[in-house]
Scaffold this active site. Sequence first.
Site, PDB file in Angstrom:
ATOM      1  N   ARG A 241       0.648  -1.258   0.060  1.00 43.14           N
ATOM      2  CA  ARG A 241      -0.224   0.019   0.080  1.00 43.14           C
ATOM      3  C   ARG A 241       0.754   1.075  -0.052  1.00 43.14           C
ATOM      4  O   ARG A 241       1.922   1.222   0.455  1.00 43.14           O
ATOM      5  CB  ARG A 241      -0.816   0.153   1.383  1.00 43.14           C
ATOM      6  N   GLU A 270      -2.245   7.892  -4.105  1.00 42.32           N
ATOM      7  CA  GLU A 270      -2.529   7.746  -5.380  1.00 42.32           C
ATOM      8  C   GLU A 270      -4.064   7.764  -5.557  1.00 42.32           C
ATOM      9  O   GLU A 270      -4.835   7.711  -4.868  1.00 42.32           O
ATOM     10  CB  GLU A 270      -2.179   6.068  -5.814  1.00 42.32           C
ATOM     11  N   HIS A 288      -0.685   0.528  -9.839  1.00 37.59           N
ATOM     12  CA  HIS A 288      -1.660  -0.383  -8.937  1.00 37.59           C
ATOM     13  C   HIS A 288      -2.268  -1.640  -9.636  1.00 37.59           C
ATOM     14  O   HIS A 288      -3.416  -1.647  -9.639  1.00 37.59           O
ATOM     15  CB  HIS A 288      -2.526   0.462  -7.850  1.00 37.59           C
TER      16      HIS A 288
HETATM   17  C1  8YV Z   1      -7.220  -4.033  -5.951  1.00 36.93           C
HETATM   18  C2  8YV Z   1      -5.352  -4.640  -3.899  1.00 36.93           C
HETATM   19  O1  8YV Z   1      -6.936  -4.053  -7.368  1.00 36.93           O
HETATM   20  O2  8YV Z   1      -6.733  -6.495  -3.345  1.00 36.93           O
HETATM   21  C3  8YV Z   1      -5.887  -5.447  -2.790  1.00 36.93           C
HETATM   22  O3  8YV Z   1      -5.646  -5.070  -1.733  1.00 36.93           O
HETATM   23  O4  8YV Z   1      -4.758  -3.531  -3.570  1.00 36.93           O
HETATM   24  C4  8YV Z   1      -5.660  -4.611  -5.549  1.00 36.93           C
HETATM   25  O5  8YV Z   1      -5.599  -6.068  -5.740  1.00 36.93           O
HETATM   26  C5  8YV Z   1      -7.267  -2.636  -5.496  1.00 36.93           C
HETATM   27  O6  8YV Z   1      -7.319  -2.540  -4.152  1.00 36.93           O
HETATM   28  C6  8YV Z   1      -8.663  -2.369  -5.880  1.00 36.93           C
HETATM   29  O7  8YV Z   1      -9.552  -2.609  -4.975  1.00 36.93           O
END
Ligand code: 8YV
Length: 323
Positions: A241, A270, A288
């Site tokens: 993150r 972001e 991401h």
């Molecule tokens: C997602 C992510 O695409 O699953 C997670 O925690 O970071 C990614 O796989 C993003 O969070 C959108 O929901």
Amino acid sequence: MSQRPAILVARAIFPEVLERLRQHFEVSDNPNDDDWSPQELCERLQGKAGVLTTGAQRIDTALLQACPQLRIVANMAVGYNNFDVAAMAAAGVVGTNTPDVLTETTADFGFALLLAAARRMAESEHFLRAGRWDRWAYDMFAGQDVHGSTLGILGMGRIGQGIARRGAHGFGMRVIYHNRSRLDAATEAECRATWVSKDDLLRQADHLVLVLPYTPQSHHVIGAAELALMKPTATLVNIARGGIVDDAALAQALRERRIAAAGLDVFEGEPRVHPDLLTVPNVVLTPHIASATRATRLAMANLAADNLIGFFTQGRALTPVTP
Ligand code: 8YV
């Protein structure tokens, strides 16, 4: 006659998943994939008993108080730092995430970023595209070896273990990790991973991958002091993150070559990216997309839908994160 629960799908998702949801619910969706403000989200949630979110919609006390009919929030993400879990639990709202279905895809991408950063792939591609390649040189884009090096992993959940297995079994790496709790001996043996203190991890890793959840405790867990402990030849990869790394401190460390390279898929604030990161050459930047294969995103959307369907038809969400 409509006794079916009303739900909101907060972002555009696969039409086939929307269709599945429409078989069970009165569905309001976001076909243009607009980026709703918290206030607009709140307005659209009026009268809705469930919502399918991505990691970008914050579920906090203000929203919960303004949406008293809400009973479940199904995140299409494994991370759920957009949830105020305590506030949700207090309001009796169930939160769910999408574990497991994205583990291997995300671990693949973490390894791709590690390889790209350590072997300077983005930097050298820009050089080539700019028409600057006119001859071979013995030290041109000489990077760091990945095979046989020491792989450090901070945060050893499912994705961390996937990266450890790739490193140990595929690239002959020595794997060290740091995590609040140690893995059981069988999992450590399977990943060929050894627990070390955080400082030892920073000092010993040739390549360090961050795969820990974002919490107030992990905010800027990699800042100037931690970067100073790392080897000048080291690579840092963040697929966890934004906010876990102090992006300004990282840009400075990269510019001054206090570490060799970085690969980043996530950024604090972001989709804005710290401007300093955009001007340093030795960082690979991606928007991401670690879980972004069609199959995995579809599995994530279906699991989020299954959580809503399970909750309303059987009284049981599949993968809850709230107590
Ligand atoms: C997602 C992510 O695409 O699953 C997670 O925690 O970071 C990614 O796989 C993003 O969070 C959108 O929901």
